[in-house]
Scaffold this motif. Structure first.
Motif, PDB file in Angstrom:
ATOM      1  N   ALA A   1     -56.598  30.572  96.701  1.00 18.23           N
ATOM      2  CA  ALA A   1     -55.504  29.239  96.911  1.00 18.23           C
ATOM      3  C   ALA A   1     -54.591  29.644  97.228  1.00 18.23           C
ATOM      4  CB  ALA A   1     -55.470  28.404  95.122  1.00 18.23           C
ATOM      5  N   GLU A   2     -53.256  30.992  97.133  1.00 15.78           N
ATOM      6  CA  GLU A   2     -52.303  30.968  97.321  1.00 15.78           C
ATOM      7  C   GLU A   2     -52.757  32.055  99.240  1.00 15.78           C
ATOM      8  OE1 GLU A   2     -50.782  33.678  94.088  1.00 15.78           O
ATOM      9  OE2 GLU A   2     -51.619  34.743  94.702  1.00 15.78           O
ATOM     10  N   LEU A   3     -53.845  32.831  99.111  1.00 12.49           N
ATOM     11  CA  LEU A   3     -54.378  32.058 100.477  1.00 12.49           C
ATOM     12  C   LEU A   3     -54.267  31.318 101.258  1.00 12.49           C
ATOM     13  CD1 LEU A   3     -56.326  35.704 100.137  1.00 12.49           C
ATOM     14  CD2 LEU A   3     -54.178  35.561 101.492  1.00 12.49           C
ATOM     15  N   ALA A   4     -54.698  30.295 101.291  1.00 17.54           N
ATOM     16  CA  ALA A   4     -55.326  29.412 101.726  1.00 17.54           C
ATOM     17  C   ALA A   4     -53.321  28.417 101.598  1.00 17.54           C
ATOM     18  CB  ALA A   4     -55.306  28.742 101.297  1.00 17.54           C
ATOM     19  N   VAL A   5     -52.993  28.265 101.222  1.00 15.23           N
ATOM     20  CA  VAL A   5     -51.680  27.977 100.820  1.00 15.23           C
ATOM     21  C   VAL A   5     -50.843  28.733 102.472  1.00 15.23           C
ATOM     22  CG1 VAL A   5     -49.720  27.067 100.577  1.00 15.23           C
ATOM     23  CG2 VAL A   5     -51.419  27.283  99.320  1.00 15.23           C
ATOM     24  N   ASP A   6     -50.408  30.128 102.685  1.00 18.84           N
ATOM     25  CA  ASP A   6     -49.863  30.512 103.230  1.00 18.84           C
ATOM     26  C   ASP A   6     -50.517  29.997 105.055  1.00 18.84           C
ATOM     27  OD1 ASP A   6     -48.792  31.387 101.539  1.00 18.84           O
ATOM     28  OD2 ASP A   6     -49.204  33.184 101.444  1.00 18.84           O
ATOM     29  N   LEU A   7     -51.785  29.787 104.632  1.00 17.86           N
ATOM     30  CA  LEU A   7     -52.787  30.013 105.942  1.00 17.86           C
ATOM     31  C   LEU A   7     -52.529  27.430 105.625  1.00 17.86           C
ATOM     32  CD1 LEU A   7     -56.314  30.136 107.373  1.00 17.86           C
ATOM     33  CD2 LEU A   7     -55.924  27.590 106.686  1.00 17.86           C
ATOM     34  N   MET A   8     -52.791  26.890 105.293  1.00 21.44           N
ATOM     35  CA  MET A   8     -52.055  26.004 105.673  1.00 21.44           C
ATOM     36  C   MET A   8     -50.650  26.281 106.440  1.00 21.44           C
ATOM     37  SD  MET A   8     -52.355  23.853 102.773  1.00 21.44           S
ATOM     38  CE  MET A   8     -53.939  24.315 102.123  1.00 21.44           C
ATOM     39  N   ALA A   9     -50.137  25.734 105.620  1.00 20.57           N
ATOM     40  CA  ALA A   9     -48.490  26.573 106.122  1.00 20.57           C
ATOM     41  C   ALA A   9     -48.551  26.713 107.867  1.00 20.57           C
ATOM     42  CB  ALA A   9     -47.828  27.210 105.470  1.00 20.57           C
ATOM     43  N   GLN A  10     -48.948  27.399 108.539  1.00 18.41           N
ATOM     44  CA  GLN A  10     -48.960  28.317 109.767  1.00 18.41           C
ATOM     45  C   GLN A  10     -50.174  26.828 110.645  1.00 18.41           C
ATOM     46  OE1 GLN A  10     -48.152  31.365 110.832  1.00 18.41           O
ATOM     47  NE2 GLN A  10     -46.928  31.126 109.161  1.00 18.41           N
ATOM     48  N   LEU A  11     -50.385  26.629 110.364  1.00 25.45           N
ATOM     49  CA  LEU A  11     -51.457  25.136 110.978  1.00 25.45           C
ATOM     50  C   LEU A  11     -50.326  23.967 110.640  1.00 25.45           C
ATOM     51  CD1 LEU A  11     -53.957  23.612 112.278  1.00 25.45           C
ATOM     52  CD2 LEU A  11     -54.616  22.747 109.526  1.00 25.45           C
ATOM     53  N   HIS A  12     -49.257  23.716 109.871  1.00 30.05           N
ATOM     54  CA  HIS A  12     -48.706  22.390 109.535  1.00 30.05           C
ATOM     55  C   HIS A  12     -47.300  22.759 110.083  1.00 30.05           C
ATOM     56  CE1 HIS A  12     -50.862  21.372 105.775  1.00 30.05           C
ATOM     57  NE2 HIS A  12     -51.719  21.079 106.906  1.00 30.05           N
TER      58      HIS A  12
END
Length: 326
Positions: free
Chosen positions: A114-125
């Motif tokens: 989940a932590e990795l995914a949160v960081d990834l989505m912030a790079q998208l958003h």
């Protein structure tokens, strides 16, 4: 070339294969990929027509040809992307990740994932936050109310054990709210949302070089950023883990997007988390009541989805927000 089907029981709208390549030249084998990932429209004519109607195939082609160039999110490198003139058939040839582990919704999202995914989505958003008026990308077209009415009945018929009376009682109010909820979802400040950021669409690497990769960009859309977060955490994380960690994950998300100069407080994100969760009940209804898939894994995934999503909605009293969306 050896062709191996990938993802039985996972997908609804496309068919995927892994292409294991052999080269005539030994030099080529040292510099070219040993395998590629190919994705095509589903052979099921009903699902293919539904995907064409809401533009899923065109969205993914557009993501790889245009949108991905403005973000640092880790997605597969695209070697070929094209679609038929009528939007019903497409082909993608993508970078393969044979050593990555695919996420599994039947197992559930772990904290580190989940932590990795949160960081990834912030790079998208981050790069698109508040700038979607500059992007030619329409909101995802929603099915009509009558379709959701039928899907609700199917949901209760197939998964009624997961639907408590408190949820059944708000049926009409919720169906009336889907349209206003969608308008809230893509109202400014919107950003570029993955749209289907669930555990099955994440790959986790064996080392730090590519620790997480997001795949399946067919549902990319203008959206509140927190919607990707809510969709992943409330649908893919088991109940106890979500309750223990969602507050810290919300804080992590706000900290990550703040690096793009975005002032988004934990309090704002938390309230938007609730609203996004309420919106995505229509996604749950669609998945279990319209996208009928009787594959054994698909049924286990949907049972887990029903338990996680409805428990999260009740935990956060999201149905108390319905008067906002009349």
């Amino acid at each position: 070339m050896e062709v191996r089907p990938v993802g039985a029981g996972f997908g609804q709208t496309g068919d995927s294969v892994r292409l294991k390549l052999e080269y005539a030249s030994g030099d080529a084998a040292h510099h070219a990929p040993a395998s590629l990932f190919a994705k095509f429209a589903t052979t099921d004519p009903t699902r293919r027509a539904a995907s064409k109607t809401i533009g899923l195939y065109q969205r993914e082609i557009n993501f790889y040809n245009v949108l991905v160039k403005s973000v640092r999110v880790r997605a597969p490198t695209c070697h070929f992307a094209d679609i038929s003139a009528d939007g019903e058939f497409f082909a993608l040839i993508l970078e393969d990740f044979p050593d990555h582990r695919a996420g599994d919704e039947t197992v559930g999202l772990k904290l580190q994932e989940a932590e990795l995914a949160v960081d990834l989505m912030a790079q998208l958003h981050g790069p698109y936050w508040g700038k979607m008026k500059q992007v030619e990308l329409a909101p995802l077209q929603m099915p009509p109310r009558a379709k959701f009415e039928a899907a609700w009945q199917e949901m209760e018929s197939r998964f009624g054990d997961h639907v408590p009376d408190k949820v059944r009682r708000v049926r009409e109010a919720y169906l009336d709210a889907i349209g206003p909820l969608q308008k809230w979802l893509f109202a400014q400040p919107a950003t570029l949302g993955h749209g289907d950021l669930r555990l099955d669409n994440l790959l986790f690497g064996p080392d730090e070089r590519d620790p997480i990769v997001a795949v399946d960009w067919q549902a990319v859309r203008p959206s509140k950023g927190i919607r990707d977060f809510s969709y992943l955490v409330s649908h893919s994380m088991d109940v106890d883990a979500r309750r223990a960690h969602e507050g810290d994950l919300i804080r992590r998300y706000t900290e990550q997007v703040s690096q793009f100069g975005i002032p988004y407080s934990v309090a704002e994100a938390t309230e938007d988390y609730r609203r996004a969760m309420l919106f995505d009940f229509c996604t749950v209804i669609y998945i279990v009541g319209i996208n009928i898939n009787t594959h054994e894994r698909a049924v286990r995934r949907k049972n887990a989805l029903m338990k996680r999503s409805i428990t999260a909605m009740l935990d956060w009293d999201v149905f108390g927000l319905l008067p906002e969306f009349r």
